[in-house]
Design a protein around this motif. Sequence first.
Motif, PDB file in Angstrom:
ATOM      1  N   ILE A  13      48.874  41.308  35.818  1.00  0.00           N
ATOM      2  CA  ILE A  13      47.564  41.062  37.128  1.00  0.00           C
ATOM      3  C   ILE A  13      47.282  41.955  38.108  1.00  0.00           C
ATOM      4  N   LYS A  14      48.448  42.569  38.263  1.00  0.00           N
ATOM      5  CA  LYS A  14      48.613  43.498  39.566  1.00  0.00           C
ATOM      6  C   LYS A  14      47.764  44.512  38.924  1.00  0.00           C
ATOM      7  N   GLU A  15      47.554  45.043  38.354  1.00  0.00           N
ATOM      8  CA  GLU A  15      47.080  46.150  37.724  1.00  0.00           C
ATOM      9  C   GLU A  15      45.267  46.402  38.410  1.00  0.00           C
ATOM     10  N   ALA A  16      45.547  44.674  37.698  1.00  0.00           N
ATOM     11  CA  ALA A  16      43.589  44.506  36.948  1.00  0.00           C
ATOM     12  C   ALA A  16      43.085  43.605  38.827  1.00  0.00           C
ATOM     13  N   PHE A  17      44.221  43.110  39.609  1.00  0.00           N
ATOM     14  CA  PHE A  17      44.376  42.718  40.967  1.00  0.00           C
ATOM     15  C   PHE A  17      44.468  43.958  41.883  1.00  0.00           C
ATOM     16  N   PRO A  18      44.759  44.424  41.955  1.00  0.00           N
ATOM     17  CA  PRO A  18      45.674  45.059  44.018  1.00  0.00           C
ATOM     18  C   PRO A  18      45.692  44.761  44.856  1.00  0.00           C
ATOM     19  N   ASP A  19      44.684  44.110  44.839  1.00  0.00           N
ATOM     20  CA  ASP A  19      44.793  42.560  46.217  1.00  0.00           C
ATOM     21  C   ASP A  19      45.681  41.523  45.888  1.00  0.00           C
ATOM     22  N   VAL A  20      45.691  41.493  44.874  1.00  0.00           N
ATOM     23  CA  VAL A  20      46.815  40.114  44.632  1.00  0.00           C
ATOM     24  C   VAL A  20      47.977  40.078  44.724  1.00  0.00           C
ATOM     25  N   ASN A  21      48.650  39.255  45.533  1.00  0.00           N
ATOM     26  CA  ASN A  21      49.732  39.400  46.799  1.00  0.00           C
ATOM     27  C   ASN A  21      51.111  38.378  45.638  1.00  0.00           C
ATOM     28  N   LEU A  22      51.511  38.966  44.726  1.00  0.00           N
ATOM     29  CA  LEU A  22      52.376  39.062  43.841  1.00  0.00           C
ATOM     30  C   LEU A  22      53.605  39.044  43.581  1.00  0.00           C
ATOM     31  N   PRO A  23      54.763  38.730  43.370  1.00  0.00           N
ATOM     32  CA  PRO A  23      56.545  39.525  42.575  1.00  0.00           C
ATOM     33  C   PRO A  23      56.337  40.320  42.196  1.00  0.00           C
ATOM     34  N   SER A  24      57.203  41.767  42.185  1.00  0.00           N
ATOM     35  CA  SER A  24      56.548  43.041  41.000  1.00  0.00           C
ATOM     36  C   SER A  24      57.121  42.639  40.026  1.00  0.00           C
ATOM     37  N   SER A  25      58.035  41.580  39.197  1.00  0.00           N
ATOM     38  CA  SER A  25      59.094  41.378  38.317  1.00  0.00           C
ATOM     39  C   SER A  25      59.658  40.251  38.571  1.00  0.00           C
ATOM     40  N   PHE A  26      59.667  40.160  37.253  1.00  0.00           N
ATOM     41  CA  PHE A  26      60.500  38.726  36.353  1.00  0.00           C
ATOM     42  C   PHE A  26      62.108  38.666  37.768  1.00  0.00           C
ATOM     43  N   LYS A  27      62.596  39.697  37.751  1.00  0.00           N
ATOM     44  CA  LYS A  27      63.389  39.254  38.584  1.00  0.00           C
ATOM     45  C   LYS A  27      62.959  39.143  40.087  1.00  0.00           C
ATOM     46  N   VAL A  28      62.175  39.409  40.738  1.00  0.00           N
ATOM     47  CA  VAL A  28      61.786  39.397  42.232  1.00  0.00           C
ATOM     48  C   VAL A  28      62.027  38.341  42.553  1.00  0.00           C
ATOM     49  N   ALA A  29      60.489  37.739  41.447  1.00  0.00           N
ATOM     50  CA  ALA A  29      60.040  36.223  41.686  1.00  0.00           C
ATOM     51  C   ALA A  29      60.841  35.634  41.267  1.00  0.00           C
TER      52      ALA A  29
ATOM     53  N   GLN B  33      51.124  31.373  51.968  1.00  0.00           N
ATOM     54  CA  GLN B  33      50.356  32.751  51.637  1.00  0.00           C
ATOM     55  C   GLN B  33      49.395  32.618  51.109  1.00  0.00           C
ATOM     56  N   PRO B  34      47.438  33.194  51.277  1.00  0.00           N
ATOM     57  CA  PRO B  34      46.970  33.033  50.085  1.00  0.00           C
ATOM     58  C   PRO B  34      47.307  34.441  48.589  1.00  0.00           C
ATOM     59  N   LEU B  35      46.938  33.891  47.554  1.00  0.00           N
ATOM     60  CA  LEU B  35      46.953  34.564  46.478  1.00  0.00           C
ATOM     61  C   LEU B  35      46.803  36.196  46.617  1.00  0.00           C
ATOM     62  N   TYR B  36      45.490  36.502  47.230  1.00  0.00           N
ATOM     63  CA  TYR B  36      44.617  37.309  47.649  1.00  0.00           C
ATOM     64  C   TYR B  36      43.998  37.262  49.049  1.00  0.00           C
ATOM     65  N   PRO B  37      43.332  38.402  50.402  1.00  0.00           N
ATOM     66  CA  PRO B  37      42.391  37.635  51.053  1.00  0.00           C
ATOM     67  C   PRO B  37      41.294  36.303  50.721  1.00  0.00           C
ATOM     68  N   GLY B  38      41.247  35.733  51.607  1.00  0.00           N
ATOM     69  CA  GLY B  38      40.385  34.779  51.307  1.00  0.00           C
ATOM     70  C   GLY B  38      40.393  33.797  49.883  1.00  0.00           C
ATOM     71  N   CYS B  39      41.517  33.776  49.062  1.00  0.00           N
ATOM     72  CA  CYS B  39      41.983  32.381  47.992  1.00  0.00           C
ATOM     73  C   CYS B  39      42.152  31.377  49.123  1.00  0.00           C
ATOM     74  N   GLU B  40      41.121  30.144  48.446  1.00  0.00           N
ATOM     75  CA  GLU B  40      41.898  28.743  48.920  1.00  0.00           C
ATOM     76  C   GLU B  40      42.379  28.530  47.701  1.00  0.00           C
ATOM     77  N   GLN B  41      42.250  28.409  47.048  1.00  0.00           N
ATOM     78  CA  GLN B  41      42.761  27.825  45.633  1.00  0.00           C
ATOM     79  C   GLN B  41      44.737  27.568  45.401  1.00  0.00           C
ATOM     80  N   PHE B  42      45.109  29.235  44.958  1.00  0.00           N
ATOM     81  CA  PHE B  42      46.289  29.190  44.774  1.00  0.00           C
ATOM     82  C   PHE B  42      46.929  30.063  46.687  1.00  0.00           C
ATOM     83  N   THR B  43      48.087  29.738  46.764  1.00  0.00           N
ATOM     84  CA  THR B  43      49.475  29.860  47.372  1.00  0.00           C
ATOM     85  C   THR B  43      50.130  31.356  46.756  1.00  0.00           C
ATOM     86  N   LEU B  44      50.579  31.903  47.393  1.00  0.00           N
ATOM     87  CA  LEU B  44      51.914  33.102  46.966  1.00  0.00           C
ATOM     88  C   LEU B  44      53.193  32.082  46.290  1.00  0.00           C
TER      89      LEU B  44
END
Length: 610
Positions: A165-181, A126-137
Amino acid sequence: MTWVSLPKYSEAYSNGVTDFIQNAFDNFATGSELRCPCKDCSNRFWFSEEDVYDHLVSNGLCPSFVNWVYEVSTPKFKKVDQEMDCDSGMVLGEDFDKMIRDESRVRNGMNDTAKRFYKLVEEGKQPLYPGCEQFTLLGFVVKLFLLKCTHGFTEGAFSGILKLIKEAFPDVNLPSSFKVAKNMIRELGLDYQKIHACPNDCMLYWGENLNLTKCKFCGVSIWKLPKNRTDAPVSPDLEEKKSKVPAKVLRYFPLKPRLQRLFMCKDYSKLMTWHALERTKDGKLRHPADAEGWKSMDANHPNFTADPRNIRLGLAADGINPYRSMNISHSTWTIILVNYNLPPWLIMKPENLILSTLVPGPVYPGNDLDVYMQPLIADLKELWEVGLQTYDAYADETFMLRSSLLWTISDFPGYAILSGWSTKGKLGCPNCHYCTSSLYLKHSRKVCYMNHRKFLPPDHKHRFDTRRFNGKVETDVCPPPLSGKDIEELLHGYENYFGKRDAKKRKRGADCLFKKKPIFFQLPYWRDNLIRHNLDVMHIEKNICDKIIGTLLNMGGKTKDHISARKDLQEMGIRKVLHPIKIGDSNRYEIRAATFDMMKKEKESFLHYS
């Protein structure tokens, strides 16, 4: 793309490099750096734009990356994450995207493991954020993990970066912590197991011993004890309040999911049968499949050979110092598996080596290494006897994958640890075993292995040369090496005693010169293997070359032709022309130059002090 084949000094080549670098940095750069694809770097090291340009112009392009450079240089190029999974040796970039493209094609015939894997891949692309073509999650998370490993980020720093990163870009599809990642990566089969071990190397808290808290052999606790505490009993209430830190932890990388993952990429799956379908079979030794050891395995186990996808592995073991300062005495042992199904130009590539086991230091395990290989041997035994249901993306079918261990690779001290036969002392030759011809040199204070001429044909002229050797005609014959069946019979009923708890117990069975019964004999086929242990070429070439050159050039500290060696010749009563000549009543000796000594002609002798 024609610029790759042009002369490096031409303007067209320079323009091609410029276009490639511009497109590559737009899509592949991490910060201001890119992996350099020149011949010397081979996509292993990161450099700035100017440095990459200089490398490509001066060194040229590595042939392995011509296709990749072509894709990058194509105007319709799409982003492909080219990161390495250091844990497993699989490429998580171009090859991983090929898995994703193949995923939409294959649905029927997949087992549950493959379906679950492709479902995770579907979520990860899935894209890192809506419309992102450079990175997948998944691609972005892998890049972050690479930065963590490269720059030594702590877990807290990693979680802080994700949070920022999540605070600066709320729409970013990233895990919330190291443990989740980490859990996301673990689900893809890139995890390892932490297995507690006895600090005296007696046993692993694994299998039937999983729930123990003390070693059943030496009684030492599984946990580290405070410095001011003795082994005296402590009340249960106080024991529960203590923070528990394991005394020793083995890290084992499960083998079965890593072998399954090899067949989930269509291209890799095709390469896994190269040894049987595409290898040139003209009798020349180009691949391990051309060797007698491989052919012996095929002849003894035709059911295993029937499917070319079954994997042949080699096991390499050695100790390393993980610290940059060599003043720190520390030995961490690594066990690495080599996949011999691949073509010869890919077998020893770092990305194709499988890290299996990390044995913690600081003291090297020695003969107790077998204790730490138990999880690996259990997996290998199951892969041979039962097999593993695996999905083949190239054939679009599920099959039962089996695997075998052909041999081990080590240096000479490692040979003793893996085989159980001591490589020191009077019977230190594993090939000659009980028939080893040895002699203790009184003045050099070492054991010398003699009578090498017995390996020559019976009518060879050197067997009858008494002047250049030990003054005798060699009549002995080459001793037959011990086969796996011979060793198994010798060690029948032999009881291993591992750990550093009782040295006397380890001397049981003094009539047998093996220090242990190797754990490899738990594999049903090991006794039939023609070659079980190999010495690595690097140590042989380096050590022998150093000694020969040092002796020929009479280099101090490196030559083997010294005063002690000359005294040993005198003690043995051979090569009288090389005997030292004592000068008067002093301790000074004069020795003549040997015929092989490349010294200056005017210097016919040296004076040595005993």
